[in-house]
Design a protein around this motif. Structure first.
Motif, PDB file in Angstrom:
ATOM      1  N   MET A 139       0.577  -1.265  -0.141  1.00 33.46           N
ATOM      2  CA  MET A 139       0.045   0.011  -0.014  1.00 33.46           C
ATOM      3  C   MET A 139       0.811   1.360   0.198  1.00 33.46           C
ATOM      4  N   TYR A 140       0.308   2.294  -0.487  1.00 34.94           N
ATOM      5  CA  TYR A 140       0.971   3.628  -0.695  1.00 34.94           C
ATOM      6  C   TYR A 140       1.632   3.833   0.651  1.00 34.94           C
ATOM      7  N   GLU A 141       1.096   3.971   1.721  1.00 34.75           N
ATOM      8  CA  GLU A 141       1.818   4.470   2.823  1.00 34.75           C
ATOM      9  C   GLU A 141       3.028   3.819   3.294  1.00 34.75           C
ATOM     10  N   ARG A 142       2.738   2.309   3.091  1.00 33.22           N
ATOM     11  CA  ARG A 142       3.810   1.441   3.460  1.00 33.22           C
ATOM     12  C   ARG A 142       4.937   1.559   2.391  1.00 33.22           C
ATOM     13  N   LYS A 143       4.788   1.890   1.355  1.00 30.16           N
ATOM     14  CA  LYS A 143       5.819   1.972   0.500  1.00 30.16           C
ATOM     15  C   LYS A 143       6.823   3.303   1.097  1.00 30.16           C
ATOM     16  N   TRP A 144       6.165   4.351   1.457  1.00 29.50           N
ATOM     17  CA  TRP A 144       6.901   5.447   1.869  1.00 29.50           C
ATOM     18  C   TRP A 144       7.477   5.202   3.122  1.00 29.50           C
ATOM     19  N   PHE A 145       7.047   4.488   4.116  1.00 29.51           N
ATOM     20  CA  PHE A 145       7.675   3.932   5.305  1.00 29.51           C
ATOM     21  C   PHE A 145       8.642   3.327   5.272  1.00 29.51           C
ATOM     22  N   THR A 146       8.568   2.253   4.012  1.00 29.24           N
ATOM     23  CA  THR A 146       9.845   1.480   3.713  1.00 29.24           C
ATOM     24  C   THR A 146      10.947   2.088   3.192  1.00 29.24           C
ATOM     25  N   THR A 147      10.616   2.972   2.219  1.00 30.87           N
ATOM     26  CA  THR A 147      11.460   3.775   1.711  1.00 30.87           C
ATOM     27  C   THR A 147      12.415   4.569   2.714  1.00 30.87           C
ATOM     28  N   MET A 148      11.679   5.256   3.702  1.00 31.41           N
ATOM     29  CA  MET A 148      12.542   6.005   4.874  1.00 31.41           C
ATOM     30  C   MET A 148      13.299   4.672   5.599  1.00 31.41           C
ATOM     31  N   HIS A 149      12.680   3.579   5.959  1.00 32.75           N
ATOM     32  CA  HIS A 149      13.448   2.431   6.459  1.00 32.75           C
ATOM     33  C   HIS A 149      14.667   2.089   5.695  1.00 32.75           C
ATOM     34  N   GLU A 150      14.677   2.077   4.610  1.00 37.61           N
ATOM     35  CA  GLU A 150      15.902   1.676   3.797  1.00 37.61           C
ATOM     36  C   GLU A 150      16.847   2.997   4.044  1.00 37.61           C
ATOM     37  N   VAL A 151      16.429   4.214   3.866  1.00 40.59           N
ATOM     38  CA  VAL A 151      17.096   5.407   4.017  1.00 40.59           C
ATOM     39  C   VAL A 151      18.137   5.235   5.416  1.00 40.59           C
ATOM     40  N   ALA A 152      17.295   4.703   6.496  1.00 41.86           N
ATOM     41  CA  ALA A 152      18.017   4.542   7.694  1.00 41.86           C
ATOM     42  C   ALA A 152      19.159   3.627   7.577  1.00 41.86           C
TER      43      ALA A 152
END
Length: 219
Positions: A84-97
């Motif tokens: 889902m859209y929100e999870r894509k963004w959260f995962t993107t930030m997770h991988e940035v971490a």
């Protein structure tokens, strides 16, 4: 992910808020307006990280949400196209971490994956993943942006929409903030966020905007 570590929380929080400040300077936006898409732009243009949404094979799509890999010295973050859209963004930030905290541990050709469930991680992975989750949560809604949105919008749903956060992700963000920053007990923090999520949020906002952060709040 059920994992709690105060030291890791504050390490991740300090880093994420500092990065949001760097992104603010780069984008010429006040920090309270910095959101996930601005962090992604910064990573692409300043850190030279490539982002790609892909459709994983059927046996992987229900296991992996995203990953970060080092390939011939280049860094690639891939996101599961079917989440889902929100999870894509959260995962993107997770991988940035992971890029900032854990990339140094990766040899060329290796990757780290964000799993759908905690069962995909070894016990020794949990501190690393908790740090990435806390960092992602704060990159989605840095401290100043969070206060701005809660003050600006009347309801919980509007804050979720503003940050592209799921209701559960915002709940985790707020509970952790109340526990670690406002010194609430976990039980009381959860009840305050429930008051905000399902009612008028008066009690939640009273505690959230209380400047006497060192006062111990209990049930």
């Amino acid at each position: 992910m059920y994992y709690v570590d105060e030291d890791i929380y504050f390490e991740a929080s300090e880093f994420a808020n500092n990065l949001a400040n760097e992104v603010s300077f780069y984008t010429d936006l006040p920090i309270y307006r910095v959101k996930c898409m601005h962090v992604k732009k910064y990573m692409q243009n300043i850190e030279d990280v490539d982002f790609l949404e892909i459709e994983f094979e059927e046996h992987l799509t229900e296991l992996i949400i995203g990953s970060i890999a080092k390939i011939y010295g280049e860094v690639l973050i891939t996101i599961n196209k079917n989440t889902m859209y929100e999870r894509k963004w959260f995962t993107t930030m997770h991988e940035v971490a992971h890029y900032f905290f854990d990339l140094i541990t990766l040899e060329d050709g290796m990757s780290l994956s964000d799993m759908v469930t905690d069962e995909g991680y070894l016990p020794e992975d949990l501190p690393r993943e908790y740090r990435a989750n806390v960092t992602a949560s704060i990159l989605m809604a840095n401290d100043e942006a969070l206060a701005y949105a809660i003050n600006k919008f009347k309801c919980y749903r509007s804050v979720c929409n503003y940050f592209y956060l799921s209701k559960a992700a915002l709940q985790n963000r707020l509970v952790e903030h109340l526990v670690y920053v406002k010194n609430c007990t976990p039980q009381y923090a959860f009840s305050l966020v429930s008051n905000y999520r399902y009612s008028d949020g008066t009690q939640f906002k009273k505690i959230f905007f209380n400047r006497q952060d060192t006062v111990q709040i209990s049930e």
